[in-house]
Scaffold this motif. Structure first.
Motif, short mmCIF file in Angstrom:
data_model
loop_
_atom_site.label_atom_id
_atom_site.label_comp_id
_atom_site.label_asym_id
_atom_site.label_seq_id
_atom_site.Cartn_x
_atom_site.Cartn_y
_atom_site.Cartn_z
N MET A 57 0.85 -1.20 0.00
CA MET A 57 0.00 0.00 0.00
C MET A 57 0.89 1.25 0.00
N MET A 58 0.37 2.30 -0.60
CA MET A 58 1.11 3.55 -0.70
C MET A 58 0.85 4.39 0.54
N ILE A 59 1.92 4.84 1.18
CA ILE A 59 1.78 5.64 2.41
C ILE A 59 2.74 6.83 2.34
N SER A 60 2.25 7.99 2.77
CA SER A 60 3.09 9.18 2.79
C SER A 60 4.23 9.01 3.79
N ILE A 61 5.38 9.54 3.43
CA ILE A 61 6.49 9.54 4.37
C ILE A 61 6.27 10.74 5.30
N PHE A 73 5.83 6.63 9.29
CA PHE A 73 4.58 6.42 8.55
C PHE A 73 3.45 6.40 9.55
N THR A 74 2.37 7.05 9.20
CA THR A 74 1.20 7.02 10.07
C THR A 74 0.07 6.38 9.30
N ILE A 75 -0.42 5.27 9.83
CA ILE A 75 -1.28 4.39 9.02
C ILE A 75 -2.62 4.16 9.70
N MET A 76 -3.67 4.39 8.93
CA MET A 76 -5.01 4.14 9.42
C MET A 76 -5.41 2.72 9.04
N ARG A 77 -6.05 2.03 9.97
CA ARG A 77 -6.48 0.66 9.70
C ARG A 77 -7.72 0.70 8.82
N THR A 78 -7.56 0.25 7.60
CA THR A 78 -8.71 0.30 6.69
C THR A 78 -8.95 -1.04 6.01
N GLY A 79 -7.92 -1.61 5.40
CA GLY A 79 -8.13 -2.84 4.63
C GLY A 79 -7.06 -3.87 4.89
N ARG A 80 -6.79 -4.62 3.85
CA ARG A 80 -5.96 -5.81 3.95
C ARG A 80 -4.54 -5.55 4.50
N VAL A 81 -3.83 -4.64 3.90
CA VAL A 81 -2.43 -4.45 4.27
C VAL A 81 -2.32 -3.59 5.54
N SER A 82 -3.15 -2.55 5.61
CA SER A 82 -3.07 -1.68 6.79
C SER A 82 -3.44 -2.45 8.06
N LEU A 83 -4.37 -3.38 7.91
CA LEU A 83 -4.76 -4.23 9.04
C LEU A 83 -3.55 -5.03 9.51
N GLU A 228 -4.88 11.34 -3.39
CA GLU A 228 -4.61 9.99 -2.88
C GLU A 228 -5.30 8.95 -3.73
N ASN A 229 -5.18 9.09 -5.03
CA ASN A 229 -5.76 8.09 -5.91
C ASN A 229 -5.15 6.73 -5.63
N LYS A 230 -5.95 5.73 -5.82
CA LYS A 230 -5.51 4.35 -5.58
C LYS A 230 -4.24 4.07 -6.39
N MET A 231 -3.25 3.46 -5.76
CA MET A 231 -1.98 3.20 -6.45
C MET A 231 -1.55 1.76 -6.26
N LYS A 232 -0.85 1.25 -7.25
CA LYS A 232 -0.32 -0.12 -7.18
C LYS A 232 1.16 -0.18 -7.51
N CYS A 233 1.56 0.45 -8.63
CA CYS A 233 2.96 0.29 -9.05
C CYS A 233 3.82 1.43 -8.49
C1 FAD Z 1 -0.10 9.08 -2.17
C2 FAD Z 1 -0.85 8.38 -1.07
C3 FAD Z 1 -0.51 8.61 0.23
C4 FAD Z 1 -1.18 7.97 1.26
N1 FAD Z 1 -0.80 8.20 2.54
C5 FAD Z 1 -1.41 7.54 3.53
C6 FAD Z 1 -0.98 7.71 4.89
O1 FAD Z 1 -0.02 8.42 5.18
N2 FAD Z 1 -1.62 7.00 5.85
C7 FAD Z 1 -2.67 6.16 5.56
O2 FAD Z 1 -3.23 5.56 6.49
N3 FAD Z 1 -3.12 6.00 4.30
C8 FAD Z 1 -2.50 6.66 3.28
N4 FAD Z 1 -2.92 6.45 2.00
C9 FAD Z 1 -4.07 5.56 1.74
C10 FAD Z 1 -3.60 4.14 1.73
O3 FAD Z 1 -2.82 3.90 0.58
C11 FAD Z 1 -4.77 3.18 1.71
O4 FAD Z 1 -5.54 3.37 2.83
C12 FAD Z 1 -4.22 1.78 1.66
O5 FAD Z 1 -3.96 1.41 0.33
C13 FAD Z 1 -5.10 0.80 2.25
O6 FAD Z 1 -4.57 -0.47 1.93
P1 FAD Z 1 -5.19 -1.75 2.50
O7 FAD Z 1 -4.52 -2.90 1.91
O8 FAD Z 1 -5.22 -1.69 3.98
O9 FAD Z 1 -6.66 -1.66 2.00
P2 FAD Z 1 -7.41 -2.25 0.74
O10 FAD Z 1 -7.78 -1.14 -0.14
O11 FAD Z 1 -8.53 -3.08 1.25
O12 FAD Z 1 -6.49 -3.18 -0.02
C14 FAD Z 1 -5.50 -2.71 -0.92
C15 FAD Z 1 -5.32 -3.73 -2.01
O13 FAD Z 1 -5.13 -5.01 -1.46
C16 FAD Z 1 -5.72 -5.93 -2.28
N5 FAD Z 1 -6.73 -6.69 -1.57
C17 FAD Z 1 -7.57 -6.27 -0.63
N6 FAD Z 1 -8.34 -7.26 -0.20
C18 FAD Z 1 -8.00 -8.35 -0.91
C19 FAD Z 1 -8.44 -9.71 -0.93
N7 FAD Z 1 -9.41 -10.16 -0.12
N8 FAD Z 1 -7.84 -10.56 -1.79
C20 FAD Z 1 -6.86 -10.14 -2.61
N9 FAD Z 1 -6.41 -8.87 -2.62
C21 FAD Z 1 -6.97 -7.99 -1.78
C22 FAD Z 1 -6.37 -5.25 -3.38
O14 FAD Z 1 -5.57 -5.30 -4.53
C23 FAD Z 1 -6.51 -3.85 -2.90
O15 FAD Z 1 -6.48 -2.92 -3.94
C24 FAD Z 1 -2.25 7.09 0.98
C25 FAD Z 1 -2.60 6.85 -0.35
C26 FAD Z 1 -1.90 7.48 -1.37
C27 FAD Z 1 -2.28 7.18 -2.78
#
Ligand code: FAD
Ligand code: SF4
Ligand code: SF4
Ligand code: FES
Lengths: 267, 344
Positions: A57-61, A73-83, A228-233
Motif C-alpha cells: 500500500m502507498m503511504i506518505s512519508i 509512517f502514520t497508518i489508518m487501519r482500513t483494509g488488507r495491508v493496513s490491518l 490519494e488516488n488508488k496506487m499499485k505500481c
Molecule cells: C499518495 C498516497 C498517500 C497515502 N498516505 C497515507 C498515509 O499516510 N496514511 C494512511 O493511512 N493511508 C494513506 N494512503 C491511503 C492508503 O494507501 C490506503 O488506505 C491503503 O492502500 C489501504 O490499503 P489496505 O490494503 O489496507 O486496503 P485495501 O484497499 O482493502 O487493499 C488494498 C489492495 O489489497 C488488495 N486486496 C484487498 N483485499 C484483498 C483480498 N481479499 N484478496 C486479494 N487482494 C486484496 C487489493 O488489490 C486492494 O487494492 C495514501 C494513499 C496514497 C495514494
C-alpha cells in the motif's frame, strides 16, 4: 530507486505509537532500512510498504527529510495491508520501496506565512512540512496549524501541543463539514497575503476547505494539496492512479489548486 | 533489406531459425491464437483473437518469491524472466504499431525490468493485410495502414506464390540473414508488384474514426457530457475490451500465499482494467469513477486524449478487437464519433 523498481528493500519497525483507537485506528511507525542504504526523500513523497503475504500500500512519508535514520509512517487501519500493519510488533521486518511522487516546493516558501490544514490521517502527508518548517522556524513567517477529525481523537496530539508558542495551533479548529463557510477561527487568524496554504484530508474535506480558502482571498497558486488516488505500481505503469494525462504517482501527489484545476475531477 | 521468399521456402526459413522459439497463428478450439509453431507455419489466418501483447507483458507474471519465518527478516528471490529468443510470425500491422506504444509506457520515467527482459527477446515478423481481416478494422483512420511496418522487425507481403520480405530493423535483418540462401534478391518488377499490392490494400474500405486529430480537444470538451452515461448503459464491466487490446497495459499487484509456516508465496502482477468498478475505489469507499459512463470515458479518453497529450500519438491502433469482443456491442468507433459529433 533500485534497479528493479518492484523489489522492496527490507526495513525494520523500530517504534510503534498508538495515535487513535477504534474501528479506524491510527498508528505511527518508525522504520529503519535493513542492510541497505535506504533512500532520501523530499516533503510530500511517499513509499510503497509491504507486508509479505498481504501485499502493498502507498503511504506518505511523514518524517522530515532532515531525519535520516528512520522513516515515519502514520497508518489508518482500513483494509488488507493496513490491518496487517496494525498487527505488527517492534522488531518485525516489512518491505519498503520508493520514494515516489513529487514534493512540496518548500524552498520557494521561505519568508512566507504557512497555513496547514489537516483532516484525519491527512495530517501525515503535511507533517514533514510542518516539522521541517519548525526546524527552520526563522525562515518562515506566521505558521498556523489547523486539525480536525470526524472522531474526537487527535493524532500527533503531544507533538501538536509542543508546537504551541512557535505556531498558531488549532485542534478541531476548522470545521470542514460546514462546507462553503469560512469558519470562525480561521477567519480571524488566516490571511491570504504572502501566505501558502496546504490542505490534506478526505477528498470531500479538501474540496470544501479549498472553497473556504478562496473566499479568504487565497489565489489558486497559493493553495496546495495532495491526491490519494488508488496506487499499485508507484511508477506510472499500472494505470490505476491515472487522472487526465497524469499518473498521480509520478506527477503528483502534490498539486497546487491552480494545477489541479487543469485535471479532470477524478479524485 | 528487401528480398523475395518463395512460399514453399517459408518452413525452411523457420527451420533456419530453430535456435529461437517460433510462434505463429494456429486455430485451436475455433480460436486463432499465437502458438509455438510446429513444422508448418500458417499465414492464412484472419487475425488472432488476442494480440501478441502477452509475449512481452504476460497476463500473469511473478515479480519475486518470498519466504519468512515469523519474527525474522524475509528472504526475497527476484524472478526476472529468463526467456529464449522468440520470433512471432504473422503479426498484423495494427499489432505491430502497438509495440512502440507499449515500449513507451514501460520505459517512460523508469524502465520496467520484467517487460524489457521479455521484450528484448521478441522479434515481430508481420504480414501486410490485403483484405481487412475483420469488419471492424479502422487502422487507416488512426494513422496506421494495412501495410505499415511500424514496430515490426520484418514485414512480409503476399505476392501470390512468393512473399516480399522487407527487414525494418537490425533484428529483422539478422533473421533474414539466418536463412540467407533461401531468399532471392528483389527485382524492380517485384517492387512494382509490391507497390500494386499495397495500393490495392490501402484502397480497401474500412470503418473510420472521423477527424482523429481533433479528438484530443473534442474529448476534453466532452468530459462532462451526459452522453458517456448513455453510451455506457449496456456495459457489464467485463473488461474484455481492454484485455483484448494490444495497447492496454493496466495491471494489479498481489501476493499469492503458498505456505503458512514459514510463510511462503509470490508477488504477482496480473492484467487489470479501468473498466472494473473497483479499479479506482479507495478503501474508504470513495470512488473517483463511480459509474460505467465515467469508466468508458476513461478508456476512450486515455486512448485518444491523454496518451496523445503525453506521447503525441493515439493509443489505439484500430485493430477492432474491442468492438468484435464486446458482449453488449459497445463500439469504440461509434462512441468516439458520437462524442466528437456532440462536441461540435
Ligand atoms: C499518495 C498516497 C498517500 C497515502 N498516505 C497515507 C498515509 O499516510 N496514511 C494512511 O493511512 N493511508 C494513506 N494512503 C491511503 C492508503 O494507501 C490506503 O488506505 C491503503 O492502500 C489501504 O490499503 P489496505 O490494503 O489496507 O486496503 P485495501 O484497499 O482493502 O487493499 C488494498 C489492495 O489489497 C488488495 N486486496 C484487498 N483485499 C484483498 C483480498 N481479499 N484478496 C486479494 N487482494 C486484496 C487489493 O488489490 C486492494 O487494492 C495514501 C494513499 C496514497 C495514494
Ligand atoms: S482500443 Fe480497440 S480497436 Fe483500438 S487498439 Fe485497442 S482493441 Fe484495438
Ligand atoms: S467489453 Fe463491452 S461490456 Fe465489457 S467492459 Fe468493455 S465495453 Fe463494457
Ligand atoms: S500507481 Fe501505477 S500508474 Fe500510478
Amino acid at each position: 530507486m533500485q534497479d528493479n523498481v518492484y523489489l522492496p528493500q527490507l526495513a525494520r519497525v523500530v517504534r510503534i505509537a498508538d495515535e487513535v483507537a477504534g474501528e479506524r485506528a491510527i498508528k505511527t511507525y518508525h522504520v529503519e532500512p535493513l542492510d541497505s542504504a535506504g533512500f532520501e526523500h523530499a516533503c510530500g513523497q511517499c513509499a510503497m510498504l509491504s507486508i509479505f503475504g498481504r501485499g502493498e500500500m502507498m503511504i506518505s512519508i511523514a518524517s522530515s527529510p532532515l531525519v535520516k535514520e528512520y522513516k515515519q509512517f502514520t497508518i489508518m487501519r482500513t483494509g488488507r495491508v493496513s490491518l496487517a500493519f496494525h498487527e505488527l510488533a517492534v522488531g518485525d521486518v516489512v518491505g519498503m520501496r520508493g520514494p515516489y511522487g513529487n514534493s512540496f516546493p518548500i524552498e520557494a516558501w521561505r519568508g512566507k506565512n504557512l497555513v496547514f490544514i489537516g483532516g484525519g490521517v491527512g495530517l501525515a502527508p503535511i507533517w514533514p512540512l510542518i516539522t521541517t518548517a519548525m526546524a527552520q522556524r526563522g525562515d518562515f513567517g506566521d505558521i498556523g496549524v489547523f486539525y480536525s477529525t470526524r472522531s474526537s481523537s487527535i493524532m500527533y496530539r503531544a507533538e501538536l501541543e509542543a508546537l504551541r508558542g512557535q505556531a498558531d495551533v488549532h485542534l478541531e479548529g476548522w470545521r470542514t463539514h460546514q462546507a462553503g463557510v469560512a469558519a470562525g477561527t480561521a477567519e480571524q487568524t488566516v490571511t491570504a497575503e504572502n501566505s501558502v496554504a496546504v490542505v490534506c484530508g478526505p477528498p470531500a474535506m479538501i474540496k470544501s476547505v479549498i472553497q473556504n480558502l478562496c473566499q479568504l482571498g487565497f489565489a489558486d497558486e497559493q493553495i496546495f494539496t495532495t491526491l490519494e488516488n488508488k496506487m499499485k505500481c508507484g511508477v506510472g505503469k499500472c494505470g490505476r492512479c491515472n487522472v487526465g494525462k497524469d499518473y498521480v504517482c509520478v506527477k503528483g501527489p502534490v498539486y497546487s489548486w491552480a494545477e489541479l484545476k487543469k485535471l479532470p475531477q477524478e479524485y | 533489406m528487401e528480398k523475395i521468399l518463395h512460399k514453399e521456402r517459408l518452413d525452411d526459413w523457420i527451420a533456419a531459425l530453430s535456435d529461437r522459439e517460433i510462434l505463429s497463428p494456429a486455430l485451436e478450439d475455433g480460436v486463432w491464437a499465437f502458438r509455438p509453431a510446429g513444422a508448418a507455419v500458417r499465414l492464412d489466418y484472419p487475425n488472432t483473437t488476442q494480440p501478441p501483447k502477452g509475449l512481452a507483458f504476460p497476463q500473469r507474471e511473478v515479480f519475486f518469491s518470498f519466504e519468512q519465518v515469523k519474527g525474522e527478516a524475509p528472504l526475497l528471490r527476484q524472478t526476472l524472466p529468463q526467456v529464449a529468443q522468440r520470433v512471432v510470425f504473422g503479426v498484423r500491422p495494427c499489432d505491430g504499431r502497438a509495440v512502440p506504444r507499449m515500449d513507451k509506457v514501460f520505459s517512460d520515467h523508469v524502465e520496467d525490468p520484467y517487460y524489457w527482459a521479455r521484450r528484448k527477446q521478441v522479434a515481430y515478423v508481420g504480414l501486410a493485410c490485403q483484405q481487412p481481416p475483420s469488419s471492424n478494422c479502422f487502422c487507416q483512420s488512426v494513422g496506421g495502414s494495412p501495410v505499415s511496418s511500424d514496430g515490426l522487425d520484418v514485414l512480409l507481403t503476399d505476392l501470390g506464390e512468393r512473399y516480399f520480405a522487407a527487414a525494418v530493423s537490425e533484428t529483422g535483418k539478422a533473421l533474414m540473414m539466418a536463412g540467407e540462401s533461401l531468399f532471392e534478391a528483389a527485382t524492380d518488377a517485384d517492387r512494382a508488384q509490391l507497390q500494386g499490392a499495397h495500393a490495392a490494400a490501402l484502397a480497401r474500405p474500412q470503418r473510420a474514426v472521423r477527424d482523429p486529430d481533433a479528438l484530443p480537444s473534442k474529448l476534453k470538451a466532452s468530459f462532462d457530457s451526459p452522453l458517456w452515461e448513455e453510451l455506457a448503459r449496456a456495459c457489464i464491466g467485463c473488461g474484455i475490451c481492454t484485455f483484448l487490446c494490444p495497447t492496454c497495459h493496466c495491471f494489479d499487484i498481489n501476493d499469492e500465499v503458498t505456505g503458512a509456516a514459514p510463510l511462503k508465496g509470490k508477488r504477482v502482477r496480473t492484467w487489470d482494467t479501468c473498466q472494473f468498478p473497483d479499479f479506482t475505489m479507495h478503501t474508504s469507499g470513495h470512488n473517483p469513477r463511480e459509474n460505467s459512463g465515467a469508466r468508458l470515458r476513461q478508456r476512450v479518453s486515455h486512448k485518444f486524449q491523454y496518451f496523445h497529450e503525453n506521447f503525441a500519438m493515439h493509443q489505439c491502433t484500430g485493430c477492432g478487437r474491442c468492438v468484435t469482443g464486446c458482449p453488449v456491442g459497445i463500439d469504440i468507433v461509434s462512441v468516439v464519433n458520437k462524442v466528437a459529433e456532440h462536441a461540435g
